[in-house]
Design a protein around this motif. Structure first.
Motif, mmCIF file in Angstrom:
data_model
loop_
_atom_site.group_PDB
_atom_site.id
_atom_site.type_symbol
_atom_site.label_atom_id
_atom_site.label_comp_id
_atom_site.label_asym_id
_atom_site.label_seq_id
_atom_site.Cartn_x
_atom_site.Cartn_y
_atom_site.Cartn_z
ATOM 1 N N LEU A 44 0.840 -1.205 0.000
ATOM 2 C CA LEU A 44 0.000 0.000 0.000
ATOM 3 C C LEU A 44 0.870 1.247 0.000
ATOM 4 O O LEU A 44 0.601 2.194 -0.738
ATOM 5 N N ARG A 45 1.923 1.256 0.783
ATOM 6 C CA ARG A 45 2.835 2.415 0.835
ATOM 7 C C ARG A 45 3.432 2.687 -0.550
ATOM 8 O O ARG A 45 3.477 3.834 -1.006
ATOM 9 N N LYS A 46 3.872 1.630 -1.231
ATOM 10 C CA LYS A 46 4.456 1.801 -2.567
ATOM 11 C C LYS A 46 3.439 2.339 -3.558
ATOM 12 O O LYS A 46 3.765 3.185 -4.397
ATOM 13 N N ILE A 47 2.200 1.869 -3.474
ATOM 14 C CA ILE A 47 1.166 2.349 -4.400
ATOM 15 C C ILE A 47 0.853 3.813 -4.095
ATOM 16 O O ILE A 47 0.772 4.645 -5.002
ATOM 17 N N GLU A 48 0.674 4.134 -2.820
ATOM 18 C CA GLU A 48 0.329 5.510 -2.442
ATOM 19 C C GLU A 48 1.418 6.514 -2.790
ATOM 20 O O GLU A 48 1.122 7.662 -3.087
ATOM 21 N N THR A 49 2.669 6.089 -2.750
ATOM 22 C CA THR A 49 3.761 7.021 -3.041
ATOM 23 C C THR A 49 4.154 7.032 -4.512
ATOM 24 O O THR A 49 5.035 7.787 -4.917
ATOM 25 N N GLY A 50 3.523 6.180 -5.314
ATOM 26 C CA GLY A 50 3.828 6.145 -6.740
ATOM 27 C C GLY A 50 5.017 5.273 -7.091
ATOM 28 O O GLY A 50 5.424 5.208 -8.244
ATOM 29 N N ARG A 51 5.609 4.596 -6.101
ATOM 30 C CA ARG A 51 6.746 3.715 -6.393
ATOM 31 C C ARG A 51 6.290 2.425 -7.078
ATOM 32 O O ARG A 51 7.111 1.708 -7.645
ATOM 33 N N ALA A 52 4.997 2.117 -6.996
ATOM 34 C CA ALA A 52 4.416 0.974 -7.712
ATOM 35 C C ALA A 52 3.271 1.533 -8.550
ATOM 36 O O ALA A 52 2.104 1.410 -8.192
ATOM 37 N N PRO A 53 3.602 2.189 -9.683
ATOM 38 C CA PRO A 53 2.579 2.908 -10.449
ATOM 39 C C PRO A 53 1.610 2.019 -11.219
ATOM 40 O O PRO A 53 0.584 2.501 -11.685
ATOM 41 N N THR A 54 1.915 0.743 -11.365
ATOM 42 C CA THR A 54 1.014 -0.136 -12.114
ATOM 43 C C THR A 54 0.701 -1.395 -11.295
ATOM 44 O O THR A 54 1.089 -2.501 -11.665
ATOM 45 N N PRO A 55 -0.014 -1.237 -10.166
ATOM 46 C CA PRO A 55 -0.330 -2.408 -9.352
ATOM 47 C C PRO A 55 -1.276 -3.354 -10.084
ATOM 48 O O PRO A 55 -1.983 -2.951 -11.019
ATOM 49 N N ALA A 56 -1.284 -4.592 -9.654
ATOM 50 C CA ALA A 56 -2.149 -5.605 -10.261
ATOM 51 C C ALA A 56 -3.620 -5.221 -10.092
ATOM 52 O O ALA A 56 -4.010 -4.597 -9.098
ATOM 53 N N PHE A 57 -4.417 -5.614 -11.056
ATOM 54 C CA PHE A 57 -5.849 -5.305 -11.043
ATOM 55 C C PHE A 57 -6.505 -5.749 -9.738
ATOM 56 O O PHE A 57 -7.259 -5.005 -9.122
ATOM 57 N N PHE A 58 -6.234 -6.981 -9.301
ATOM 58 C CA PHE A 58 -6.894 -7.497 -8.107
ATOM 59 C C PHE A 58 -6.444 -6.768 -6.851
ATOM 60 O O PHE A 58 -7.210 -6.651 -5.890
ATOM 61 N N THR A 59 -5.238 -6.228 -6.846
ATOM 62 C CA THR A 59 -4.783 -5.404 -5.732
ATOM 63 C C THR A 59 -5.581 -4.107 -5.694
ATOM 64 O O THR A 59 -6.064 -3.683 -4.642
ATOM 65 N N VAL A 60 -5.740 -3.480 -6.845
ATOM 66 C CA VAL A 60 -6.517 -2.240 -6.925
ATOM 67 C C VAL A 60 -7.969 -2.508 -6.553
ATOM 68 O O VAL A 60 -8.585 -1.736 -5.808
#
Length: 106
Positions: A44-60
């Motif tokens: 979640l931290r990586k997604i929120e900070t943009g370090r994981a800009p393309t998370p998996a569909f099921f994660t989103v």
């Protein structure tokens, strides 16, 4: 397997997604939201900070459910084009039946 580098627009879309998730999370902790979505707080931290800009569909999808957001609202907010500066109030209203719509018990 070599991954194709992300475009600047893909990076911007990831940043918009992160901002949306942070805003929707409000005062809830990362640990609480991540546990509700079934992901690690670090993810979640990586997604929120943009370090994981393309998370998996099921994660989103899991995060959307945990935060009471619809996938349509995520699409509108994160689609290419001008970024929204903030969510409309209806986007922050919990989706009926979602964990965010249910009262917390002690």
């Amino acid at each position: 397997m070599v991954r194709t580098p992300l475009t600047p627009e893909e990076h911007r879309r990831g940043e918009r997604l992160g901002a949306l998730l942070r805003q929707a999370r409000g005062g809830r902790s990362m640990v609480e939201v991540a546990a509700s979505a079934g992901i690690s707080p670090e993810t979640l931290r990586k997604i929120e900070t943009g370090r994981a800009p393309t998370p998996a569909f099921f994660t989103v999808a899991a995060l959307a459910g945990a935060l009471g957001l619809s996938m349509d609202e995520l699409l509108v907010h994160c689609a290419p084009g001008p970024a929204l500066t903030s969510l409309p109030e209806r986007a922050l209203a919990p989706v009926a039946g979602s964990p965010a719509a249910l009262p917390l018990t002690a």
